[in-house]
Design an enzyme around this catalytic site. Structure first.
Site, PDB file in Angstrom:
ATOM      1  N   ARG A 164      38.962  60.103  35.428  1.00 43.92           N
ATOM      2  CA  ARG A 164      37.611  60.522  35.818  1.00 43.92           C
ATOM      3  C   ARG A 164      37.290  61.957  35.384  1.00 43.92           C
ATOM      4  O   ARG A 164      36.571  62.687  36.067  1.00 43.92           O
ATOM      5  CB  ARG A 164      37.416  60.435  37.333  1.00 43.92           C
ATOM      6  CG  ARG A 164      37.441  59.048  37.890  1.00 43.92           C
ATOM      7  CD  ARG A 164      36.271  58.222  37.386  1.00 43.92           C
ATOM      8  NE  ARG A 164      36.147  56.998  38.155  1.00 43.92           N
ATOM      9  CZ  ARG A 164      36.871  55.912  37.950  1.00 43.92           C
ATOM     10  NH1 ARG A 164      37.768  55.878  36.973  1.00 43.92           N
ATOM     11  NH2 ARG A 164      36.706  54.843  38.714  1.00 43.92           N
ATOM     12  N   SER A 236      32.458  55.462  44.229  1.00 38.75           N
ATOM     13  CA  SER A 236      33.540  56.157  44.946  1.00 38.75           C
ATOM     14  C   SER A 236      33.158  57.620  45.144  1.00 38.75           C
ATOM     15  O   SER A 236      32.799  58.296  44.171  1.00 38.75           O
ATOM     16  CB  SER A 236      34.834  56.106  44.139  1.00 38.75           C
ATOM     17  OG  SER A 236      35.203  54.782  43.872  1.00 38.75           O
ATOM     18  N   GLU A 332      34.867  62.948  43.657  1.00 38.20           N
ATOM     19  CA  GLU A 332      34.516  62.458  42.321  1.00 38.20           C
ATOM     20  C   GLU A 332      33.039  62.802  42.066  1.00 38.20           C
ATOM     21  O   GLU A 332      32.644  63.132  40.964  1.00 38.20           O
ATOM     22  CB  GLU A 332      34.722  60.940  42.252  1.00 38.20           C
ATOM     23  CG  GLU A 332      34.432  60.400  40.878  1.00 38.20           C
ATOM     24  CD  GLU A 332      34.407  58.884  40.798  1.00 38.20           C
ATOM     25  OE1 GLU A 332      35.401  58.247  41.152  1.00 38.20           O
ATOM     26  OE2 GLU A 332      33.370  58.363  40.358  1.00 38.20           O
TER      27      GLU A 332
HETATM   28  N1  EPU Z   1      41.230  49.581  50.164  1.00 33.59           N
HETATM   29  C1  EPU Z   1      41.290  49.455  51.512  1.00 33.59           C
HETATM   30  N2  EPU Z   1      40.179  49.760  52.240  1.00 33.59           N
HETATM   31  C2  EPU Z   1      39.031  50.158  51.665  1.00 33.59           C
HETATM   32  C3  EPU Z   1      38.971  50.299  50.265  1.00 33.59           C
HETATM   33  C4  EPU Z   1      40.099  50.001  49.523  1.00 33.59           C
HETATM   34  O1  EPU Z   1      42.301  49.079  52.082  1.00 33.59           O
HETATM   35  O2  EPU Z   1      38.067  50.396  52.395  1.00 33.59           O
HETATM   36  C5  EPU Z   1      42.420  49.215  49.362  1.00 33.59           C
HETATM   37  C6  EPU Z   1      42.204  47.898  48.615  1.00 33.59           C
HETATM   38  O3  EPU Z   1      42.525  46.801  49.402  1.00 33.59           O
HETATM   39  C7  EPU Z   1      43.125  48.045  47.434  1.00 33.59           C
HETATM   40  C8  EPU Z   1      43.066  49.538  47.153  1.00 33.59           C
HETATM   41  O4  EPU Z   1      42.624  50.166  48.336  1.00 33.59           O
HETATM   42  O5  EPU Z   1      44.426  47.705  47.772  1.00 33.59           O
HETATM   43  C9  EPU Z   1      42.181  49.896  45.987  1.00 33.59           C
HETATM   44  O6  EPU Z   1      40.853  49.459  46.273  1.00 33.59           O
HETATM   45  P1  EPU Z   1      39.836  48.963  45.134  1.00 33.59           P
HETATM   46  O7  EPU Z   1      40.525  48.041  44.201  1.00 33.59           O
HETATM   47  O8  EPU Z   1      38.597  48.507  45.812  1.00 33.59           O
HETATM   48  O9  EPU Z   1      39.529  50.220  44.270  1.00 33.59           O
HETATM   49  P2  EPU Z   1      39.433  51.781  44.602  1.00 33.59           P
HETATM   50  O10 EPU Z   1      40.721  52.415  44.231  1.00 33.59           O
HETATM   51  O11 EPU Z   1      38.921  52.013  45.956  1.00 33.59           O
HETATM   52  C10 EPU Z   1      38.716  52.349  42.150  1.00 33.59           C
HETATM   53  C11 EPU Z   1      37.658  53.124  41.444  1.00 33.59           C
HETATM   54  C12 EPU Z   1      36.348  52.334  41.450  1.00 33.59           C
HETATM   55  C13 EPU Z   1      36.589  51.018  40.726  1.00 33.59           C
HETATM   56  C14 EPU Z   1      37.707  50.272  41.459  1.00 33.59           C
HETATM   57  C15 EPU Z   1      38.107  48.991  40.774  1.00 33.59           C
HETATM   58  C16 EPU Z   1      38.201  55.470  41.786  1.00 33.59           C
HETATM   59  C17 EPU Z   1      37.852  56.727  42.494  1.00 33.59           C
HETATM   60  N3  EPU Z   1      37.458  54.408  42.104  1.00 33.59           N
HETATM   61  O12 EPU Z   1      38.328  52.218  43.514  1.00 33.59           O
HETATM   62  O13 EPU Z   1      35.394  53.070  40.695  1.00 33.59           O
HETATM   63  O14 EPU Z   1      35.417  50.229  40.715  1.00 33.59           O
HETATM   64  O15 EPU Z   1      38.895  51.095  41.510  1.00 33.59           O
HETATM   65  O16 EPU Z   1      38.817  49.282  39.617  1.00 33.59           O
HETATM   66  O17 EPU Z   1      39.102  55.468  40.951  1.00 33.59           O
HETATM   67  C18 EPU Z   1      33.712  54.750  40.936  1.00 33.59           C
HETATM   68  O18 EPU Z   1      34.430  55.486  40.249  1.00 33.59           O
HETATM   69  O19 EPU Z   1      32.609  55.126  41.379  1.00 33.59           O
HETATM   70  C19 EPU Z   1      34.184  53.405  41.264  1.00 33.59           C
HETATM   71  C20 EPU Z   1      33.490  52.578  42.046  1.00 33.59           C
END
Ligand code: EPU
Length: 339
Positions: A164, A236, A332
Site C-alpha cells: 500500500r 480498509s 491506510e
Molecule cells: N477478520 C476478522 N474480522 C473482521 C475482519 C477480518 O476476523 O472484522 C479476519 C478474516 O476472517 C480473515 C482476516 O481477518 O481471516 C483477513 O480479512 P480479509 O480477508 O477480509 O482482508 P483484510 O486483511 O481485512 C485486506 C485488504 C483489503 C482487501 C482484502 C482482501 C488491507 C489493509 N486491506 O483486508 O483491501 O480487499 O484484504 O484481499 O490490506 C483496502 O485496501 O481498502 C481494502 C479493502
C-alpha cells in the site's frame, strides 16, 4: 481545464463528508497540467491531488487548490508475444479499466475488480486485494512534475512499490501528478485463486475464466465490504501491521486464532480486522461514525458523521489495539485538515 470555486467535496470523497474547497481544477490534458506547474498560471496553495477520493478523510474545509486529474481514455499500446501493454489515463475509473481488460481477455487485473477510485491513485498506493497487487502489472507511470511542469516517466523499479505504498506516498509525495499508467497483461490467463474462499466461489460459477473470477471477486466484496454509494467509507482504514516472526509467534501464544499471513519481506502480516473485532469494535456506532458490522477494518459514515467523528473513533480503536496486542496500527487512509 475547468475551474470551480467554493465547491462541495461531498461527491469527491467516498466517506461522503460535507466539506467545501476554495478551488477545484479539473485538468484534462498534459498541456493544461504543464501550464499549471510551469508558472504560466497561478493558483492558491496548498495543492491536493484528488483521485476518486476513495482513500481520504477530510476533517474540515480545504482552503487551497484541489486538482482533479481528468485524463481519460484507455489505449491498447502494443502486443508482445503472450503479453499486451495497455494504458489508461489517470481520470479513468479503475473498475471500468478492469472490466475492459476482462472483456478483452487480458489477464492480470481481475482480482482487483470492484475497487473504488481512479487509475491515477492506483500506483500511488499500490492497490491490492485477494492475492494480487497492482505493482506486478504496472510497467511505467507517466507524470508531470508539480514543481516545473516537466514530464517524468517512472519505471516500475523507480516507483519503489511496497505494501500500500510507493515513492509517490513517500519521498516524492505531492511532487508529481500521475497522468497515465501502463500495464503489462497476459494473453494466457492463469487464474490466481489462492485467497481464502475465492476458489470455491469461482467453482460455484463454473470454469475459472477471467469473467468468472471477476464475478466471484465482486460477489465476495459485496458480501463483506459496504458500497460507498450506500454507506460512506474508504475501504480498509488501517493497514495490516507487519511484525517479525518472533513477535508473531509470541502473539499467537497469547491469542490463538490470530490470522497471520506471510509477507514478502519474510516477516508476518497480522489481520488488523481480527484484532479490532477482538477489541469489541465490530458493529460499534458513535453518532453517525461506525465500524462496519461485517468487516471491522472498515470505518463508516452512516450519514451525518464529521471527519473528526471518524478520526476520533479511529484513534480509540488504535489505542485499544495497542493496549490489548501491543501492536501499532498505521492508517491506510490519508487524513487531510487539522484534527
Ligand atoms: N477478520 C476478522 N474480522 C473482521 C475482519 C477480518 O476476523 O472484522 C479476519 C478474516 O476472517 C480473515 C482476516 O481477518 O481471516 C483477513 O480479512 P480479509 O480477508 O477480509 O482482508 P483484510 O486483511 O481485512 C485486506 C485488504 C483489503 C482487501 C482484502 C482482501 C488491507 C489493509 N486491506 O483486508 O483491501 O480487499 O484484504 O484481499 O490490506 C483496502 O485496501 O481498502 C481494502 C479493502
Amino acid at each position: 481545464m475547468r475551474i470551480c470555486r467554493n465547491i462541495s467535496l461531498k461527491p469527491y470523497n467516498t466517506f461522503g463528508l460535507e466539506y467545501m474547497a476554495d478551488t477545484m481544477i479539473h485538468v484534462r490534458t498534459e498541456k493544461e497540467a504543464k501550464a499549471l506547474f510551469n508558472g504560466e498560471l497561478s493558483w492558491k496553495k496548498p495543492l491536493l491531488i484528488l483521485g476518486g477520493g476513495s482513500n481520504i478523510l477530510f476533517t474540515g474545509d480545504f482552503s487551497g487548490t484541489i486538482l482533479f486529474p481528468a485524463f481519460s481514455r484507455i489505449k491498447f499500446e502494443e502486443h508482445k508475444n503472450e503479453h499486451v501493454i495497455v494504458s489508461a489515463g489517470a481520470g479513468v475509473e479503475w473498475d471500468k479499466l478492469v472490466e475492459w481488460t476482462v472483456r478483452m481477455g487480458f489477464g492480470g487485473l481481475e482480482n482487483l475488480s470492484g475497487i473504488p477510485g481512479n487509475v491515477g491513485a492506483v500506483p500511488v498506493q499500490n492497490i491490492g486485494a485477494y492475492g494480487s497487487e497492482v505493482k506486478d502489472y504496472i510497467t511505467k507511470v507517466r507524470t508531470i512534475s508539480t514543481t516545473d511542469g516537466k514530464v517524468r516517466v517512472f519505471s516500475n523499479d523507480e516507483c519503489r512499490f511496497g505494501y500500500r505504498t510507493s515513492v509517490f506516498k513517500k519521498s516524492e509525495k505531492g511532487k508529481y501528478l500521475v497522468t497515465r499508467v501502463y500495464f503489462k497483461l497476459d494473453l494466457n490467463f492463469k487464474p490466481n485463486l489462492n485467497y481464502g474462499s475465492l476458489n470455491e466461489e469461482v467453482d460455484r460459477l463454473g470454469q475459472p475464466t477471467l469473467r468468472n473470477v471477476r464475478i466471484a471477486i465482486i460477489n465476495i466484496r459485496q458480501r463483506k465490504l459496504p458500497d460507498p454509494k450506500v454507506i460512506g467509507n474508504a475501504g480498509s482504514f488501517f493497514k495490516n501491521p507487519v511484525v517479525s516472526r518472533i513477535v508473531a509467534e509470541k502473539l499467537l501464544k497469547s491469542f490463538a486464532g490470530l490470522p497471520l499471513f506471510d509477507d514478502p519481506s519474510g516477516n508476518k502480516k497480522l489481520a488488523a480486522g481480527w484484532m479490532i473485532e477482538q477489541c469489541g469494535w465490530k458493529g460499534w456506532r458513535i453518532r453517525d461514525a461506525g465500524v462496519h458490522e461485517k468487516q471491522a477494518l472498515v470505518l463508516v459514515n452512516y450519514g451525518n458523521a464529521t471527519g473528526k467523528d471518524i478520526f476520533d473513533l479511529s484513534e480509540k480503536i488504535r489505542i485499544s489495539v495497542k493496549d490489548k496486542f501491543e501492536v501499532n496500527l498505521e492508517r491506510e487512509v490519508e487524513v487531510t485538515g487539522t484534527i
